[in-house]
Write a protein that holds these residues in place. Structure first.
Motif, short mmCIF file in Angstrom:
data_model
loop_
_atom_site.label_atom_id
_atom_site.label_comp_id
_atom_site.label_asym_id
_atom_site.label_seq_id
_atom_site.Cartn_x
_atom_site.Cartn_y
_atom_site.Cartn_z
N MET A 1 11.00 -1.71 -3.81
CA MET A 1 10.73 -1.79 -2.47
C MET A 1 9.87 -3.24 -2.48
O MET A 1 9.14 -3.80 -3.29
N GLU A 2 10.33 -3.98 -1.36
CA GLU A 2 9.83 -5.27 -1.10
C GLU A 2 9.34 -5.54 0.21
O GLU A 2 9.84 -5.13 1.07
N LEU A 3 7.93 -6.04 0.27
CA LEU A 3 7.22 -6.35 1.51
C LEU A 3 7.55 -7.66 1.79
O LEU A 3 6.91 -8.44 1.14
N ILE B 1 7.35 5.77 2.91
CA ILE B 1 8.38 5.75 2.09
C ILE B 1 8.64 6.79 0.87
O ILE B 1 7.72 7.49 0.40
N PRO B 2 9.94 6.95 0.23
CA PRO B 2 10.03 7.85 -0.69
C PRO B 2 9.83 7.33 -2.06
O PRO B 2 9.23 8.33 -3.00
N MET C 1 7.58 12.27 0.38
CA MET C 1 7.38 11.20 0.84
C MET C 1 5.74 10.41 0.69
O MET C 1 4.88 11.30 0.55
N GLY C 2 5.85 9.39 0.10
CA GLY C 2 4.59 8.59 -0.03
C GLY C 2 3.95 7.99 1.26
O GLY C 2 4.96 7.43 2.15
N ILE C 3 2.99 7.25 1.16
CA ILE C 3 2.36 6.49 1.99
C ILE C 3 1.88 5.25 1.65
O ILE C 3 0.98 5.43 0.88
N SER D 1 -2.36 -0.17 -0.90
CA SER D 1 -2.67 1.09 -1.77
C SER D 1 -1.19 2.02 -1.52
O SER D 1 -0.48 1.84 -0.35
N TYR D 2 -1.00 3.23 -2.27
CA TYR D 2 -0.10 3.95 -2.20
C TYR D 2 -0.38 5.42 -2.47
O TYR D 2 -1.02 5.68 -3.78
#
Length: 131
Positions: free
Chosen positions: A72-74, A66-67, A1-3, A128-129
């Motif tokens: 992905m849409e914000l 999030i994986p 999982m990422g942040i 950031s990710y």
């Protein structure tokens, strides 16, 4: 999982939708994975409310687990805190996979509202990710 980290800096030039007093804006972040058949929801986060403010400054961070960034849409909604029901002051969407995000925060400036007789409203973020 990422942040995924979203830093909400400020908003400029919000239209005043209140007839009595000024708007009391807050920001709602909704993150979803836009898949071909079934979209997957990764949550919703809400900023603090700023009373009587057309150019609110927040300085707040939001973290989503999030994986992946794929699809992905914000969705960002700028709302006015009102008695009864809250009014939408503006909205924008950001496709995250198109940004080339990394651990280094990327500054994002997005229009959230077209104002006819005054400057348009913009939201300022740093995103950031990290995996």
């Amino acid at each position: 999982m990422g942040i995924l980290t979203v830093h909400l800096d400020r908003i400029t030039n919000l239209a005043d939708e209140d007839h009595i007093g000024n708007s009391d804006p807050y920001v709602k972040f909704e993150l979803e994975q836009d898949n071909l058949f079934v979209d997957k929801d990764f949550g919703e986060m809400v900023s603090t409310k700023k009373k009587d403010e057309q150019n609110p400054v927040y300085g707040e961070d939001f973290h989503f687990n999030i994986p992946t960034l794929n699809n992905m849409e914000l969705t960002i909604k700028v709302m006015d805190d009102d008695v009864g029901f809250d009014e939408k002051l503006g909205k924008c969407k950001i496709k995250l996979e198109d940004l080339g995000l990394s651990e280094e925060p990327m500054e994002i400036e997005k229009k959230v509202d077209n104002n006819l007789f005054s400057p348009d409203a913009y939201i300022y973020l740093k995103i950031s990710y990290s995996e």
